[in-house]
Design an enzyme around this catalytic site. Structure first.
Site, PDB file in Angstrom:
ATOM      1  N   LYS A 177       0.837  -1.207   0.000  1.00  0.00           N
ATOM      2  CA  LYS A 177       0.000   0.000   0.000  1.00  0.00           C
ATOM      3  C   LYS A 177       0.877   1.264   0.000  1.00  0.00           C
ATOM      4  O   LYS A 177       2.082   1.185   0.226  1.00  0.00           O
ATOM      5  CB  LYS A 177      -0.945  -0.011   1.201  1.00  0.00           C
ATOM      6  CG  LYS A 177      -1.522  -1.378   1.543  1.00  0.00           C
ATOM      7  CD  LYS A 177      -2.445  -1.956   0.473  1.00  0.00           C
ATOM      8  CE  LYS A 177      -2.893  -3.300   0.914  1.00  0.00           C
ATOM      9  NZ  LYS A 177      -3.678  -4.222   0.460  1.00  0.00           N
TER      10      LYS A 177
HETATM   11  C1  LIG Z   1      -4.313  -5.396   1.514  1.00  0.00           C
HETATM   12  C2  LIG Z   1      -5.767  -5.641   1.591  1.00  0.00           C
HETATM   13  C3  LIG Z   1      -6.386  -6.108   2.762  1.00  0.00           C
HETATM   14  C4  LIG Z   1      -5.616  -6.588   3.944  1.00  0.00           C
HETATM   15  O1  LIG Z   1      -4.876  -5.606   4.568  1.00  0.00           O
HETATM   16  P1  LIG Z   1      -3.910  -6.073   5.752  1.00  0.00           P
HETATM   17  O2  LIG Z   1      -3.424  -4.790   6.328  1.00  0.00           O
HETATM   18  O3  LIG Z   1      -2.803  -6.868   5.116  1.00  0.00           O
HETATM   19  O4  LIG Z   1      -4.717  -6.871   6.698  1.00  0.00           O
HETATM   20  C5  LIG Z   1      -7.769  -6.190   2.799  1.00  0.00           C
HETATM   21  N1  LIG Z   1      -8.506  -5.839   1.733  1.00  0.00           N
HETATM   22  C6  LIG Z   1      -7.961  -5.414   0.591  1.00  0.00           C
HETATM   23  C7  LIG Z   1      -8.838  -5.040  -0.548  1.00  0.00           C
HETATM   24  C8  LIG Z   1      -6.565  -5.317   0.470  1.00  0.00           C
HETATM   25  O5  LIG Z   1      -6.026  -4.925  -0.686  1.00  0.00           O
END
Ligand SMILES: *Cc1c(COP(=O)(O)O)cnc(C)c1O
Length: 394
Positions: free
Chosen positions: A183
């Site tokens: 992210k």
């Molecule tokens: C990355 C992601 C998650 C999970 O996020 P984490 O911080 O790794 O738990 C959930 N939903 C979507 C759409 C994602 O891209």
């Protein structure tokens, strides 16, 4: 010339390194002043009244559903084309995740598909702002209001993305963000929760910390630090460390730059991609600002159907394999949750039940994108894709 272009690269600098000294030198490494500072910068950035850091977006979504009392007997509607965690959290609460299909232009939940799956047991909707593009929240909120449903936004990829000039995460009852290294801003693992109701902020803070009515920091600085606080809720330990809080806080200082760079690289892809007629670039509705957590294209040398899908998928995978050999890392967009083993075995889903999600899993391609990306690297991606297609179709 051969280079290596990774799918992504976090942007860390000297300020990030320096930020880590604070908690380590002070000895306060659990959730404390640095997490607070990170929360304040995040709420300012998103225009929310407050923000609550936690260990991941997944645990943030779980806290939101727990705060809303989602449990056994409830149904939660989730798009199938998303990261598996969006649906898992409903199951972890004892509720039934009900998967629905998507819109192929945006890869986001199709509001008509949500309405088709509403039953008397439906309690909440989890729209996902996939790849950094806001879901159609105008329609989702109308449906939620008409049917008295809660809305928890999966804004894992949503930092910097807006709809009608409002930052995502501010539409539903809750919004949850991720700081995984894929992210825009990262703390290794980490998450953040926004809420619409002031009382919900208080409840989620308590649930994040075992159900405690007082944080460790407040207790340590209070009068009777030797006494533990009250626990009136069944909570969890979903606290972020102050080491991560310090990193998150210094990452926030460059968040606007990082997102601006991601958008600039994406718009250069938009300009270059017409050279590749078999690849459909991401579509952005006029009222949305895309933050490009991922730049996801559709492999579309011809119109896809459930009949030619296996052949097209094989060709896409051959292209991605050749690109990898030539040094360019790509990824499939994400998976169709209804095709994953646990969901198939538990709920009996078949691929054709949610055909668009299934097609999106088999035909999407994420191109490399990171703030440090150079024009030379980007030109190389385009060149490699063309070479890979020529070789795969020879
Ligand atoms: C990355 C992601 C998650 C999970 O996020 P984490 O911080 O790794 O738990 C959930 N939903 C979507 C759409 C994602 O891209």
């Amino acid at each position: 010339m051969k280079m290596r272009v990774p799918i992504t690269k976090p942007l860390f600098d000297e300020a990030d390194l320096e930020s880590l000294r604070g908690p380590i030198e002070s000895g306060w490494v659990v959730q404390g002043p640095k997490v607070k500072e990170f929360e304040q910068k995040f709420s300012t950035f998103t225009g929310a009244a407050d923000a609550i850091a936690c260990t991941s977006c997944t645990t943030g979504l779980h806290l939101a559903l727990a705060a809303l009392g989602v449990g056994p007997g409830d149904e939660v509607i989730v798009p199938s084309f998303t990261w598996v965690a969006s649906a898992n959290v409903a199951a972890h609460c004892g509720a039934t995740p009900v998967l629905c299909d998507i819109d192929m232009d945006t890869y986001n939940v199709d509001p008509v598909e949500i309405e088709r799956r509403i039953t008397p047991k439906t309690k909440a909707i989890i729209p996902v702002h996939l790849f950094g593009l806001a879901a159609d929240m105008d329609a989702v909120m109308d449906i939620a209001e008409a049917h008295q449903l809660y809305v928890v936004e999966d804004a894992a990829c949503g930092m910097g993305s807006k709809l009608n000039d409002v930052h995502v995460g501010n539409f539903g009852d809750f919004g949850a963000f991720s700081f995984h290294p894929r992210k825009a801003v990262t703390t290794g693992e980490g998450g953040m929760v926004l809420a619409r109701e002031p009382d919900h902020y208080k409840l989620v803070r308590t649930l994040r910390d075992h159900g405690s009515t007082k944080s460790d920091l407040a207790r340590h600085h209070g009068k009777a630090a030797f006494l533990l606080s009250q626990f009136d809720h069944l909570g969890y330990n979903y606290r972020m460390t102050d080491i991560q809080g310090a990193l998150g806080s210094s990452q926030m200082d460059k968040a606007a730059y990082v997102i601006g760079r991601r958008q600039a690289v994406a718009s250069r892809y938009d300009e270059l991609l017409p050279e590749i007629p078999w690849l459909k670039p991401p579509h952005v509705p006029a009222n949305a600002e895309h933050s490009y957590q991922s730049y996801v294209c559709l492999f579309a040398p011809e119109e896809a159907t459930m009949e030619n899908l296996e052949r097209l998928n094989g060709l896409r995978n051959d292209i991605l394999m050749i690109a990898e050999e030539l040094g360019v890392s790509t990824r499939q967009g994400t998976h169709a949750v209804h095709g994953l083993g646990w969901y198939r075995n538990t709920f009996g889903y078949r691929p054709e039940d949610l055909p668009k999600s299934w097609m999106a899993e088999h035909l999407t391609m994420t191109l490399p994108l990171y703030p440090q990306m150079t024009d030379v690297e980007q030109d190389y991606v385009i060149e490699v894709l063309q070479t890979a297609y020529a070789r795969a179709t020879k």
